[in-house]
Design a protein around this motif. Structure first.
Motif, PDB file in Angstrom:
ATOM      1  N   UNK A  68      -0.182   1.710 -33.930  1.00 12.54           N
ATOM      2  CA  UNK A  68       0.966   1.329 -33.115  1.00 12.54           C
ATOM      3  C   UNK A  68       0.676   0.068 -32.326  1.00 12.54           C
ATOM      4  N   UNK A  69       1.748  -0.574 -31.920  1.00 11.10           N
ATOM      5  CA  UNK A  69       1.713  -1.712 -31.004  1.00 11.10           C
ATOM      6  C   UNK A  69       2.654  -1.398 -29.851  1.00 11.10           C
ATOM      7  N   UNK A  70       2.173  -1.604 -28.635  1.00  7.53           N
ATOM      8  CA  UNK A  70       3.015  -1.467 -27.448  1.00  7.53           C
ATOM      9  C   UNK A  70       3.041  -2.815 -26.745  1.00  7.53           C
ATOM     10  N   UNK A  71       4.227  -3.292 -26.415  1.00  7.21           N
ATOM     11  CA  UNK A  71       4.336  -4.634 -25.850  1.00  7.21           C
ATOM     12  C   UNK A  71       5.490  -4.696 -24.851  1.00  7.21           C
ATOM     13  N   UNK A  72       5.451  -5.720 -24.060  1.00 12.01           N
ATOM     14  CA  UNK A  72       6.484  -5.939 -23.052  1.00 12.01           C
ATOM     15  C   UNK A  72       7.368  -7.094 -23.498  1.00 12.01           C
ATOM     16  N   UNK A  73       8.666  -6.874 -23.491  1.00  6.99           N
ATOM     17  CA  UNK A  73       9.636  -7.909 -23.853  1.00  6.99           C
ATOM     18  C   UNK A  73      10.471  -8.239 -22.621  1.00  6.99           C
ATOM     19  N   UNK A  74      10.695  -9.521 -22.375  1.00 10.38           N
ATOM     20  CA  UNK A  74      11.715  -9.906 -21.410  1.00 10.38           C
ATOM     21  C   UNK A  74      13.082  -9.629 -22.026  1.00 10.38           C
ATOM     22  N   UNK A  75      14.120  -9.553 -21.208  1.00  9.86           N
ATOM     23  CA  UNK A  75      15.440  -9.236 -21.761  1.00  9.86           C
ATOM     24  C   UNK A  75      15.885 -10.178 -22.879  1.00  9.86           C
ATOM     25  N   UNK A  76      15.522 -11.457 -22.779  1.00  6.91           N
ATOM     26  CA  UNK A  76      16.012 -12.405 -23.780  1.00  6.91           C
ATOM     27  C   UNK A  76      14.924 -13.287 -24.387  1.00  6.91           C
ATOM     28  N   UNK A  77      13.664 -13.054 -24.026  1.00  7.51           N
ATOM     29  CA  UNK A  77      12.576 -13.873 -24.540  1.00  7.51           C
ATOM     30  C   UNK A  77      11.324 -13.029 -24.733  1.00  7.51           C
ATOM     31  N   UNK A  78      10.316 -13.666 -25.338  1.00  9.61           N
ATOM     32  CA  UNK A  78       9.034 -13.015 -25.556  1.00  9.61           C
ATOM     33  C   UNK A  78       8.062 -13.374 -24.454  1.00  9.61           C
ATOM     34  N   UNK A  79       7.112 -12.503 -24.199  1.00  9.24           N
ATOM     35  CA  UNK A  79       6.031 -12.848 -23.284  1.00  9.24           C
ATOM     36  C   UNK A  79       4.968 -13.622 -24.043  1.00  9.24           C
ATOM     37  N   UNK A  80       4.002 -14.130 -23.297  1.00  8.96           N
ATOM     38  CA  UNK A  80       2.935 -14.914 -23.908  1.00  8.96           C
ATOM     39  C   UNK A  80       1.991 -14.067 -24.750  1.00  8.96           C
ATOM     40  N   UNK A  81       2.107 -12.764 -24.705  1.00  7.65           N
ATOM     41  CA  UNK A  81       1.208 -11.915 -25.481  1.00  7.65           C
ATOM     42  C   UNK A  81       1.685 -11.710 -26.920  1.00  7.65           C
ATOM     43  N   UNK A  82       2.935 -12.094 -27.226  1.00 10.99           N
ATOM     44  CA  UNK A  82       3.455 -11.806 -28.558  1.00 10.99           C
ATOM     45  C   UNK A  82       2.575 -12.334 -29.692  1.00 10.99           C
ATOM     46  N   UNK A  83       2.079 -13.580 -29.674  1.00 11.08           N
ATOM     47  CA  UNK A  83       1.264 -14.049 -30.807  1.00 11.08           C
ATOM     48  C   UNK A  83       0.047 -13.177 -31.076  1.00 11.08           C
ATOM     49  N   UNK A  84      -0.516 -12.602 -30.020  1.00 10.11           N
ATOM     50  CA  UNK A  84      -1.689 -11.745 -30.190  1.00 10.11           C
ATOM     51  C   UNK A  84      -1.289 -10.402 -30.811  1.00 10.11           C
TER      52      UNK A  84
END
Length: 278
Positions: free
Chosen positions: A34-50
């Protein structure tokens, strides 16, 4: 308010109930991750590429099928199209990947499924905590897949039970020799005698996106850090310890030590703009 939505991908989107439990190899054998991540309402956080990089490496290492049409751009659009639009708060997205199909330990005629979970992030990016200790009932062992966030997560379940029973904020999980590997459900780093430390990757902890994010940021800012093998007593003597995950950080501070704002200058992180993907 909690938000939750569940879908499966198996040659198209379908309702979760349409997949028999007998074909869910994550349920039967822990054959999933699994992957757990935080998304802003309309954009990605800086962790997405990782996250995307670890996702792809996990797929390859576990020999999961991966349809060609699931490019990074397509995958992100699919997630964003299903995030509920009823909240302006950050959203926690959990994606559970697993093989479907028959067979016992050896997969037979297997396909790929993944399930999406959404809810509002309950915590801010940064918190401070006060009650930590070494785990007493759980130790971690290194193996070929210990870097992957697999659904074979029994040690972390038991560590969480211990944490609750001892009324602690977090635990230092160690290997059998007593060397600190990670937190109860997060990567860790700490500062002691002016030096920033991470546990050695040779100890077999999971490959943390948050750690890779910090390593990238500290390298860019000229903040030297090192990997080390240390026991819990040494780590607990640090000035501060950061328990970090993709949805936020929890920092323990020694009495009289100020919050390390310079080391965590990107918190809360600024959203990165991914117009080509979204």
């Amino acid at each position: 308010m909690e938000i939750k939505a569940e879908f499966f991908w198996n040659n198209g989107w379908m309702e979760p109930e349409s997949l028999k439990m007998s074909e869910n190899r994550s349920f039967l054998f822990g054959d999933g991750f699994f992957e757990t991540m935080r998304f802003y309402p309309d954009q990605l956080t800086e962790l997405w590429p990782f996250h995307w990089d670890r996702l792809q490496r996990s797929i390859r290492a576990l020999k999961f099928p991966w349809p060609d049409e699931l490019t990074e751009a397509f995958f992100l659009r699919e997630i964003h199209s299903r995030i509920p639009k009823t909240s302006e708060k950050d959203i926690r997205v959990k994606i559970l990947f697993f093989r479907t199909g028959e067979g016992r330990y050896t997969p037979e005629n297997c396909g790929l499924a993944f399930q999406l979970f959404f809810d509002v992030c309950p915590q801010p990016w940064v918190q401070t905590i006060s009650k930590i200790a070494k785990a007493e009932t759980v130790f971690l062992g290194k193996h070929a897949f210990s870097w992957i966030k697999t659904t074979s997560a029994q040690p972390y379940v038991m560590a969480s039970l211990e944490r609750h029973q001892r009324n602690l904020d977090d635990l230092l999980l160690c290997d059998e020799a007593g060397n600190v590997v990670e937190g109860c459900y997060s990567s860790i780093c700490w500062k002691k005698d002016g030096t920033l430390y991470f546990p050695s990757r040779e100890l077999g902890g999971f490959d943390s996106c948050h750690r890779r994010f910090l390593e990238s940021f500290w390298t860019e800012k000229g903040r030297p850090f090192t990997e080390t093998i240390a026991n819990a007593q040494d780590v607990l003597a640090a000035d501060w310890i950061c328990f970090g995950g993709a949805t936020g950080i929890r920092v323990w501070l020694k009495d009289g030590i100020p919050f390390p704002s310079e080391e965590f200058a990107l918190y809360p992180p600024k959203a990165m703009d991914y117009p080509a993907l979204l």
